[in-house]
Motif scaffolding. Sequence first.
Motif, PDB file in Angstrom:
ATOM      1  N   SER A  33       0.510  -0.879  -0.186  1.00 21.96           N
ATOM      2  CA  SER A  33       0.008   0.052  -0.266  1.00 21.96           C
ATOM      3  C   SER A  33       1.114   1.415   0.245  1.00 21.96           C
ATOM      4  CB  SER A  33      -0.776   0.420   1.161  1.00 21.96           C
ATOM      5  OG  SER A  33      -0.298   0.235   2.565  1.00 21.96           O
ATOM      6  N   GLY A  34       2.067   1.051  -0.030  1.00 21.38           N
ATOM      7  CA  GLY A  34       3.384   2.406  -0.010  1.00 21.38           C
ATOM      8  C   GLY A  34       2.930   3.502  -1.467  1.00 21.38           C
ATOM      9  N   GLN A  35       2.828   4.649  -1.120  1.00 20.71           N
ATOM     10  CA  GLN A  35       2.389   4.861  -1.958  1.00 20.71           C
ATOM     11  C   GLN A  35       3.550   6.328  -1.956  1.00 20.71           C
ATOM     12  OE1 GLN A  35      -0.427   5.693  -3.722  1.00 20.71           O
ATOM     13  NE2 GLN A  35      -0.986   4.028  -2.470  1.00 20.71           N
ATOM     14  N   PHE A  36       4.538   4.949  -3.090  1.00 16.91           N
ATOM     15  CA  PHE A  36       6.388   5.727  -3.033  1.00 16.91           C
ATOM     16  C   PHE A  36       6.765   6.302  -3.741  1.00 16.91           C
ATOM     17  CE2 PHE A  36       6.463   1.548  -1.155  1.00 16.91           C
ATOM     18  CZ  PHE A  36       7.178   1.944  -0.120  1.00 16.91           C
ATOM     19  N   ARG A  37       6.051   7.140  -4.901  1.00 20.75           N
ATOM     20  CA  ARG A  37       6.315   7.646  -5.802  1.00 20.75           C
ATOM     21  C   ARG A  37       5.343   9.394  -5.891  1.00 20.75           C
ATOM     22  NH1 ARG A  37       6.301   6.273 -11.619  1.00 20.75           N
ATOM     23  NH2 ARG A  37       5.953   3.727 -12.046  1.00 20.75           N
ATOM     24  N   ARG A  38       5.013   8.972  -4.488  1.00 18.71           N
ATOM     25  CA  ARG A  38       4.660  10.706  -3.814  1.00 18.71           C
ATOM     26  C   ARG A  38       5.058  11.253  -2.613  1.00 18.71           C
ATOM     27  NH1 ARG A  38       1.411  11.051   0.432  1.00 18.71           N
ATOM     28  NH2 ARG A  38       0.507   9.188   1.575  1.00 18.71           N
ATOM     29  N   PHE A 104      11.809  -4.674  -5.135  1.00 16.43           N
ATOM     30  CA  PHE A 104      11.505  -3.338  -4.528  1.00 16.43           C
ATOM     31  C   PHE A 104      11.303  -2.947  -5.855  1.00 16.43           C
ATOM     32  CE2 PHE A 104      11.763   0.426  -2.617  1.00 16.43           C
ATOM     33  CZ  PHE A 104      10.374   0.557  -2.009  1.00 16.43           C
ATOM     34  N   SER A 105      12.266  -2.187  -6.552  1.00 13.22           N
ATOM     35  CA  SER A 105      12.410  -1.417  -7.781  1.00 13.22           C
ATOM     36  C   SER A 105      11.761  -2.295  -8.705  1.00 13.22           C
ATOM     37  CB  SER A 105      13.687  -1.346  -8.619  1.00 13.22           C
ATOM     38  OG  SER A 105      14.857  -0.592  -6.743  1.00 13.22           O
ATOM     39  N   ARG A 106      10.940  -3.290  -9.201  1.00 15.82           N
ATOM     40  CA  ARG A 106      10.498  -3.502 -10.188  1.00 15.82           C
ATOM     41  C   ARG A 106       8.736  -3.195  -9.557  1.00 15.82           C
ATOM     42  NH1 ARG A 106      13.530  -8.919 -11.501  1.00 15.82           N
ATOM     43  NH2 ARG A 106      14.949  -8.363 -12.896  1.00 15.82           N
ATOM     44  N   TRP A 107       8.905  -3.919  -8.864  1.00 15.50           N
ATOM     45  CA  TRP A 107       7.557  -3.109  -8.196  1.00 15.50           C
ATOM     46  C   TRP A 107       7.187  -2.018  -8.704  1.00 15.50           C
ATOM     47  CZ3 TRP A 107       4.843  -0.567  -3.559  1.00 15.50           C
ATOM     48  CH2 TRP A 107       3.294  -1.172  -3.949  1.00 15.50           C
ATOM     49  N   VAL A 108       7.808  -1.373  -7.576  1.00 13.75           N
ATOM     50  CA  VAL A 108       7.826   0.243  -7.461  1.00 13.75           C
ATOM     51  C   VAL A 108       6.983   1.018  -9.004  1.00 13.75           C
ATOM     52  CG1 VAL A 108       8.505   2.428  -6.898  1.00 13.75           C
ATOM     53  CG2 VAL A 108       8.639   0.885  -5.678  1.00 13.75           C
ATOM     54  N   LYS A 109       8.348   0.147  -9.953  1.00 16.65           N
ATOM     55  CA  LYS A 109       8.147   1.301 -11.523  1.00 16.65           C
ATOM     56  C   LYS A 109       7.250   0.427 -12.391  1.00 16.65           C
ATOM     57  CE  LYS A 109      11.442   1.007 -15.277  1.00 16.65           C
ATOM     58  NZ  LYS A 109      12.965   0.665 -15.754  1.00 16.65           N
ATOM     59  N   THR A 110       6.523  -0.137 -11.702  1.00 19.10           N
ATOM     60  CA  THR A 110       4.895  -0.785 -12.168  1.00 19.10           C
ATOM     61  C   THR A 110       3.278   0.427 -11.739  1.00 19.10           C
ATOM     62  OG1 THR A 110       4.143  -2.219 -10.949  1.00 19.10           O
ATOM     63  CG2 THR A 110       5.172  -3.467 -11.631  1.00 19.10           C
ATOM     64  N   GLY A 195      10.837  17.414  -7.659  1.00 21.98           N
ATOM     65  CA  GLY A 195       9.609  17.685  -7.539  1.00 21.98           C
ATOM     66  C   GLY A 195       9.050  17.073  -8.071  1.00 21.98           C
ATOM     67  N   GLY A 196       7.565  16.816  -7.762  1.00 22.73           N
ATOM     68  CA  GLY A 196       6.768  15.393  -7.894  1.00 22.73           C
ATOM     69  C   GLY A 196       6.899  14.452  -6.837  1.00 22.73           C
ATOM     70  N   GLY A 197       6.349  13.050  -7.424  1.00 20.04           N
ATOM     71  CA  GLY A 197       6.106  11.873  -6.504  1.00 20.04           C
ATOM     72  C   GLY A 197       7.980  11.305  -6.323  1.00 20.04           C
ATOM     73  N   SER A 198       7.755  10.228  -6.721  1.00 18.62           N
ATOM     74  CA  SER A 198       8.996   9.341  -6.251  1.00 18.62           C
ATOM     75  C   SER A 198       8.894   8.470  -7.579  1.00 18.62           C
ATOM     76  CB  SER A 198       9.024   8.616  -4.906  1.00 18.62           C
ATOM     77  OG  SER A 198       9.346   9.387  -4.296  1.00 18.62           O
ATOM     78  N   SER A 199      10.267   8.397  -7.882  1.00 19.60           N
ATOM     79  CA  SER A 199      10.403   6.664  -9.026  1.00 19.60           C
ATOM     80  C   SER A 199      11.922   6.820  -9.481  1.00 19.60           C
ATOM     81  CB  SER A 199       9.968   7.370 -10.272  1.00 19.60           C
ATOM     82  OG  SER A 199      11.107   8.538 -10.518  1.00 19.60           O
ATOM     83  N   GLU A 200      12.446   5.486 -10.040  1.00 16.30           N
ATOM     84  CA  GLU A 200      13.223   4.537  -9.379  1.00 16.30           C
ATOM     85  C   GLU A 200      14.496   5.607 -10.245  1.00 16.30           C
ATOM     86  OE1 GLU A 200      13.168   0.851 -10.511  1.00 16.30           O
ATOM     87  OE2 GLU A 200      14.936   1.218 -11.068  1.00 16.30           O
TER      88      GLU A 200
END
Length: 200
Positions: A33-38, A104-110, A195-200
Amino acid sequence: MKLFVLLLVGLSMALSGCLMSREARVESDYSFSGQFRRYRTYEFVSGDGIASDTSRLGEAVRDAIRTRMKVQGYRPAKRRPDLLVNFRLFEGTMRFRGYQQPDFSRWVKTGYADDDETPSDQRQGYSPVRMLLLDGTLLVTLIDNQTNRAVWNGYASGVSVPTGPQGELILRRSVRSIFDQYHIFTEGYLQGNNGGGSSE
């Protein structure tokens, strides 16, 4: 002769530091449920012991985390941070429940994350793994400040912390090893736009 002895002592200290960090087992797990991109900002959870401002070892860990968060584009924020950072050093061996999860990195990338609206039959499943962590475990937890839920744990076990500067050095190395498991940069940071969320 004195120079040779000093070099030999320095080399043996460096090798012992490398061996100590090599023995440490470093793992991590995360919440679906982590919103890692934000996530863009963070603040530390205050507490006692090593998490206290008065502890030199605690400040060494805190400083190492600050450095790593900055390198990855995260900014400190006293008011409404996206993430709360907590850490603790456990003594002795301990039983710990981790999870078998996709990388983890691949999952966040989805870009996928479970939330309260996700139907139960479509939620990601957790596969618990029981582990025995060796004497001395440094645990770092990232908490989503909005939901008050832990979204990422990183831990190094087998961390032997002597007193004095050597202990601080080992803790700093352990933090670096732990955050090597957290490959998330804030969006646009690597292109010079923090700025913006998070990504790899």
